[in-house]
Design an enzyme around this catalytic site. Sequence first.
Site, PDB file in Angstrom:
ATOM      1  N   GLY A 110      -8.351   7.601   3.446  1.00 58.18           N
ATOM      2  CA  GLY A 110      -8.683   6.296   4.029  1.00 58.18           C
ATOM      3  C   GLY A 110      -8.850   6.400   5.537  1.00 58.18           C
ATOM      4  CB  THR A 111      -6.820   8.171   8.080  1.00 59.84           C
ATOM      5  OG1 THR A 111      -5.668   7.400   7.790  1.00 59.84           O
ATOM      6  CG2 THR A 111      -6.875   8.450   9.570  1.00 59.84           C
TER       7      THR A 111
ATOM      8  CG  HIS B 168     -14.621   4.880  14.935  1.00 63.42           C
ATOM      9  ND1 HIS B 168     -14.574   3.755  15.720  1.00 63.42           N
ATOM     10  CD2 HIS B 168     -13.533   4.840  14.142  1.00 63.42           C
ATOM     11  CE1 HIS B 168     -13.483   3.070  15.423  1.00 63.42           C
ATOM     12  NE2 HIS B 168     -12.839   3.705  14.465  1.00 63.42           N
TER      13      HIS B 168
ATOM     14  N   GLY C 132       0.842  -1.201   0.000  1.00 65.89           N
ATOM     15  CA  GLY C 132       0.000   0.000   0.000  1.00 65.89           C
ATOM     16  C   GLY C 132       0.868   1.238   0.000  1.00 65.89           C
ATOM     17  CB  THR C 133       2.267   3.369  -2.362  1.00 64.27           C
ATOM     18  OG1 THR C 133       1.385   3.157  -3.463  1.00 64.27           O
ATOM     19  CG2 THR C 133       3.342   2.324  -2.335  1.00 64.27           C
ATOM     20  N   GLY C 134      -0.406   4.484  -0.024  1.00 63.25           N
ATOM     21  CA  GLY C 134      -1.156   5.676   0.366  1.00 63.25           C
ATOM     22  C   GLY C 134      -0.326   6.474   1.359  1.00 63.25           C
ATOM     23  N   GLY C 135      -0.999   7.279   2.145  1.00 55.96           N
ATOM     24  CA  GLY C 135      -0.285   8.186   3.056  1.00 55.96           C
ATOM     25  C   GLY C 135       0.689   7.451   3.958  1.00 55.96           C
ATOM     26  CB  ILE C 136       0.234   4.723   6.427  1.00 54.63           C
ATOM     27  CG1 ILE C 136      -0.696   5.543   7.329  1.00 54.63           C
ATOM     28  CG2 ILE C 136       1.118   3.796   7.236  1.00 54.63           C
ATOM     29  CD1 ILE C 136      -1.776   4.729   8.013  1.00 54.63           C
TER      30      ILE C 136
ATOM     31  CE  LYS D 246      -6.686   5.062  12.866  1.00 54.39           C
ATOM     32  NZ  LYS D 246      -7.423   6.258  12.399  1.00 54.39           N
TER      33      LYS D 246
ATOM     34  CD  GLU E 222      -9.874   2.133   9.957  1.00 56.33           C
ATOM     35  OE1 GLU E 222      -9.185   2.101   8.921  1.00 56.33           O
ATOM     36  OE2 GLU E 222      -9.758   1.320  10.884  1.00 56.33           O
TER      37      GLU E 222
END
Lengths: 342, 342
Positions: free
Chosen positions: B203-204, B211, B10-14, B136, B207
């Site tokens: 994506g974060t 919640h 995965g080469t998104g933000g993280i 998480k 997610e």
Amino acid sequence: MDDIHFAVLGTGGIGRRAIEYSSSKDHLVPVAACDRDGVAIDHEGLDGDELLAATEGNIASDGGATAVKQTGEQQGVVASAQATPTETPIDDIIAESDAIDAVLIALPNLEHDFIPRVAERFAEADYEGVLVDVLKRSRVIGMLDDRAEMLEDSGITFICGAGATPGFLTGAAALAAQSFVEIEEVEIWWGVGLKSGYEDNRGTVREDIAHLDGYDIETARDLTDEEIEAIVDDHDGVIEFNDMEHADDVLLERAGICDAEDVTVGGILDVRSDEKPTTTTVRVTGRTFDGERGTNTFELDDATSMEANVNGPALGYLKTGVRRNRAGEYGVFGPAELMPGF
Amino acid sequence: MDDIHFAVLGTGGIGRRAIEYSSSKDHLVPVAACDRDGVAIDHEGLDGDELLAATEGNIASDGGATAVKQTGEQQGVVASAQATPTETPIDDIIAESDAIDAVLIALPNLEHDFIPRVAERFAEADYEGVLVDVLKRSRVIGMLDDRAEMLEDSGITFICGAGATPGFLTGAAALAAQSFVEIEEVEIWWGVGLKSGYEDNRGTVREDIAHLDGYDIETARDLTDEEIEAIVDDHDGVIEFNDMEHADDVLLERAGICDAEDVTVGGILDVRSDEKPTTTTVRVTGRTFDGERGTNTFELDDATSMEANVNGPALGYLKTGVRRNRAGEYGVFGPAELMPGF
């Protein structure tokens, strides 16, 4: 994890409290304890309550008692029905060390190389297990490193400086450092209020005095109790320390967190109050990978005693040491090296 | 410690920031990276700068750029000269995993069991090494546990939830707990200001929206970008979360720190400012062995970005995982289990 059978060398404040503390946890079983005159060993588990009740000192948990217990002519561990007099207490424990997973070395402030030499004796007996000390002084680390190969060959995992400071607080610094790619400064500042524990922690007070201007570890060792009282009186019972030679610096450098010179340690000791004179705080200042600068902070509640902050981490690191030892990791480790760390 | 050769799924933000972050440390060598359409592998070490520059998204480190880079018709990792298109990016990395010490799984929020199934594929290929995720959600832990034996048999050390929360903050809670013999409450409260990182961290945000009342992970996954914008608008860009289903609770229980029900997690996300709307804080309240009650506190500086607090710990835990793996400790671990702990 299976039960951990541990021994305590020294039954002063730290040693006795380790026995008391372990009764809160089922898997930590004290099996041996000694002081200079006696030794108690029971591989099924010592009766901690009996041993503590029979042993000189303040063992009350309400923080208010200062009674000094003494039974008959004997003082120290031999006052316990479980103990026998001996002139070779450490050797007696080494002789039984096959059945001991870990040893907490809670001996008073003797010669600089005393604890390294104790480690050597365990290594000479081919002990395979964990040794933990709660030392504070930087220079002992080098003496342990000199013996690292011997400890490794024996199968010993030696964790040094595992009490409140350096242990707990360098651990906190290593954790707080994880926001940063470069650490500029680690400031460790402690507060201890020791009124009710003063009788029981004279060794700690003596060691702290060695950090004052005009004293060193040798001169502090030679002070009489009366001279220590006089120093305490001169400061009205509240002594401030700055730029202490605490092993925090070398232990953080070992762990790759920062340079030793970027670490400062100081604090305030009040022997006439149980209230802490200042809040124990760790401040880690660094630069993030994305170019920001910040300071992460760890603070201990003033209500937590020095004893809680020494013994909890010491037994926590002891437990971690057993895990490392069982995984075959031998040698000398500082507490911060046992933390996850970038 | 020797060099650690790691891959990023995965080469998104993280994922991208892990590559950027690792350039600050000599011993962390990124050797593989993939997204859904492509894979780049070089066991001598990827050229991180080229890969990051060629990849879509905000990779500026001044916190101010929001440019979306795109080269020709290709987007994502295949825009890098080091990458090739593939329909089986994860399998391509698994095929080379003999030479990979650790894999950071930084995949977007897909099905609940997506990451456990990825782990399974590594185990089926008899991978011996470390897998790290930054999830998480509590329920994923159970799915990983179901596969623990399989992971152990393969020789995999899986560290779950190793980002800012649960990773960094449960680690802090485990450390802060060392003053106490019994924990009453762990309160984890985070603040994130994400203006300049918003594009890169959709994506974060998605997610997190799962919640909110009225949403769950499935409904959040099905939201269009426009619907997410509408939710953000409804909250004027500042969304407060309470009683989140974060894995912090189960991970602290696993580590023996406290019961899951004694953990609360909440926070505030501001997508329209880079200033944090509240200070990220961990408060651990407990009882000491000597009968006091207190609260130890860990605070992150507002100046430290979410990215710094995710990637530092994630790579720190990855490094710790490699140490554990080389010592023969396999299975599923939460971050707090890797801390020294009484």
